[in-house]
Design an enzyme around this catalytic site. Structure first.
Site, short mmCIF file in Angstrom:
data_model
loop_
_atom_site.label_atom_id
_atom_site.label_comp_id
_atom_site.label_asym_id
_atom_site.label_seq_id
_atom_site.Cartn_x
_atom_site.Cartn_y
_atom_site.Cartn_z
N VAL A 71 0.85 -1.19 0.00
CA VAL A 71 0.00 0.00 0.00
C VAL A 71 0.89 1.24 0.00
O VAL A 71 1.84 1.33 0.78
CB VAL A 71 -0.89 0.03 1.27
CG1 VAL A 71 -1.66 1.34 1.38
CG2 VAL A 71 -1.85 -1.16 1.27
N ALA A 116 4.31 4.16 2.95
CA ALA A 116 3.93 2.89 2.31
C ALA A 116 4.11 1.76 3.33
O ALA A 116 4.73 1.95 4.38
CB ALA A 116 4.80 2.64 1.09
N LYS A 117 3.59 0.62 3.02
CA LYS A 117 3.79 -0.56 3.88
C LYS A 117 3.41 -1.80 3.09
O LYS A 117 2.62 -1.72 2.14
CB LYS A 117 2.89 -0.48 5.13
CG LYS A 117 3.39 -1.32 6.29
CD LYS A 117 4.55 -0.63 6.99
CE LYS A 117 5.08 -1.45 8.14
NZ LYS A 117 6.11 -0.68 8.87
N GLY A 118 3.95 -2.95 3.49
CA GLY A 118 3.62 -4.19 2.81
C GLY A 118 3.57 -5.34 3.78
O GLY A 118 4.04 -5.23 4.92
N ASP A 157 10.74 -5.21 8.28
CA ASP A 157 9.80 -4.99 9.38
C ASP A 157 9.72 -6.31 10.14
O ASP A 157 10.67 -7.11 10.09
CB ASP A 157 8.45 -4.53 8.81
CG ASP A 157 7.53 -3.93 9.87
OD1 ASP A 157 7.80 -2.82 10.33
OD2 ASP A 157 6.55 -4.59 10.27
#
Ligand code: NAD
Length: 442
Positions: A71, A116-118, A157
């Site tokens: 995202v 952003a992040k995934g 992460d």
């Protein structure tokens, strides 16, 4: 992903990650009444959401399907930036809320990145290294068109690390030959363009923010880290480094934990010895000379500083009234729920929010990205000192703005916001201003 905390643990709170991030956003935008409501609404929503399903051949020759998300919430200040987590409970909603958090974190620190992040839904503890490599390569090839050094830049992460970044880089580089692609990911192995000090950055940043905050004298008899009693939940990249950094400054680390449980020692633990024990035994519990505590007990121990550095939603409506720390420093993202925020504030317990306290990681990721453009590698001290200055500056900015509310220069006699809300006010204001300046929002 609410981690070890179930809805029952946290009473009647709504732990939906989107609801939590919206509640926080609204609390902050209530302090920004000059912002056009349409612009506020625009800033709430992610710019781009990718959901991919992909098959992977397992070691036993079976084929399993995995689901992954990426995202990008906002790109007003630059390419999307944010970690990728591997966890069985990760959801799209959680990834959206964490992408938003990254937007505010980068804006607060003044970094030229958006949020952003995934995530990939998988249990890394049940997967071999070969399986993790295949998952990572396949996930990257599904997403490669929307990744890039000037588009969207992943980082490690939960349960991902430098090795994961090396696989992502290699896959992306094969699909985009002929360019210097090093800056497509940060948190890489040092020999592949990783930054010296990146691994330690988030834990060190927690220390720098805490030191600066304490030096402002708000907490009676706690103006420095030396002598403070510190409890840390989580002993991974963030928690273990923070433990060593606080210990070096003379703090007494009274409790530590990992997913298998916690340990307590009234006289203080030696984090380096705990790390060695964990390397040998695979867990912290059983450390000679310590007493076992559960992860829930650890949060409620008598200490000066509590540093949650594991999962989200650990401090919630039920246990917040029992927290005895005088300062909570959020090493993890979203470890405290909105109801707990209010309870801690009413009880006079201050909290350094994730977007400030754990921003050392993304700050050094930015330095890695800069170094990769020109194929340089700065030394550990240079990188860490630059990050220290950034974190100290951001801590002062938040503290000074908070004081304006305290003396009534802002807020028109309403309630005094907590430090999280003030940090969000600053970040949202900056993103909103840039959105207007660029003419993105009419
Ligand atoms: P990690 O995978 O290296 O470590 C996670 C730690 O949490 C491990 O010690 C694990 O045993 C522990 N843990 C897992 N489940 C637990 C549970 N139920 N109770 C207690 N402990 C549990 O991850 P990390 O990189 O250290 O990240 C930790 C948190 O910090 C995450 O919320 C992450 O989003 C956040 N964060 C990390 C960075 C970074 O640079 N690594 C930067 C900013 C924020």
């Amino acid at each position: 992903m609410s981690g070890a905390t179930t809805d029952a643990d946290s009473g009647v709170e709504n732990l939906d990650p989107i609801a939590i991030s919206e509640a926080r956003f609204e609390r902050a935008t209530d302090c920004l009444d000059r912002l056009h409501r349409g612009l506020v609404d625009f800033l709430k929503h992610p710019k781009r959401v990718n959901l991919v399903n992909f098959p992977v051949e397992m070691d036993d020759d079976s084929v399993r399907s995995f689901q992954g998300f990426r995202v990008v919430h906002n790109r007003v200040f630059g390419p999307g930036k944010g970690g990728i987590r591997y966890h069985p409970d990760v959801t799209m909603e959680e990834v959206v809320s964490l992408a938003k958090l990254m937007t505010w974190k980068c804006a607060l620190l003044g970094l030229p990145f958006g949020g952003a992040k995934g995530g990939v839904v998988c249990d890394p503890k049940q997967l071999s290294e070969r399986e993790l490599r295949r998952i990572t390569r396949r996930f990257t090839s599904e997403l490669h068109e929307s990744l890039g050094p000037f588009q969207d830049i992943p980082a490690p992460d939960l349960y991902t690390g430098a090795q994961t970044m090396a696989w992502i880089y290699d896959t992306y580089d094969m699909l985009h030959p002929g360019y210097n692609n090093r800056a497509v990911v940060t948190g890489k192995p040092i020999e592949m363009g990783g930054a010296l000090g990146r691994h330690e950055a988030t834990g060190n940043g927690c220390l720098f923010a805490t030191q600066r905050f304490l030096s402002r004298g708000l907490i009676a008899d706690l103006q420095e880290v030396a002598g403070a009693r510190v409890s840390i939940q989580g002993f991974g990249d963030v928690g273990s480094v923070a433990a060593e950094a606080f210990h070096r400054q003379g703090a007494k680390i009274v409790a530590l934990s990992d997913s298998g449980g916690g340990i307590f020692r009234e006289e203080g633990l030696d984090p380096a010895a705990v790390r060695q024990f964990k390397d040998e035994q695979g867990r912290v519990s059983g450390m000679p000379g310590s007493r076992a505590v559960s992860n829930a007990e650890l949060l409620e121990l008598d200490c000066d500083i509590l540093l949650p550095a594991a999962l989200g939603n650990q401090i919630h409506a039920v246990n917040a009234p029992r927290i005895k720390a005088r300062l909570v420093v959020e090493g993890a993202n979203n470890p405290t729920t909105p109801a707990a925020d209010r309870i801690l504030q009413q009880r006079g317990i201050h909290l350094l929010p994730d977007i400030l306290a754990n921003a050392g990681g993304v700050t050094v990721s930015y330095y890695e990205w800069v170094q990769n453009q020109v194929n340089e590698q700065w030394d550990y001290e240079t990188t860490t000192e630059k990050m220290r200055a950034k974190i100290q500056g951001a801590t002062d900015t938040v503290f000074n703005r908070w004081q304006r509310f305290v003396v009534g220069e802002e807020g028109e006699g309403g309630e005094i916001p907590d430090f999280r809300t003030v940090a969000l006010v600053i970040a949202i204001e900056r993103v909103a201003h840039a959105t207007l300046m660029r003419g993105i929002w009419p």
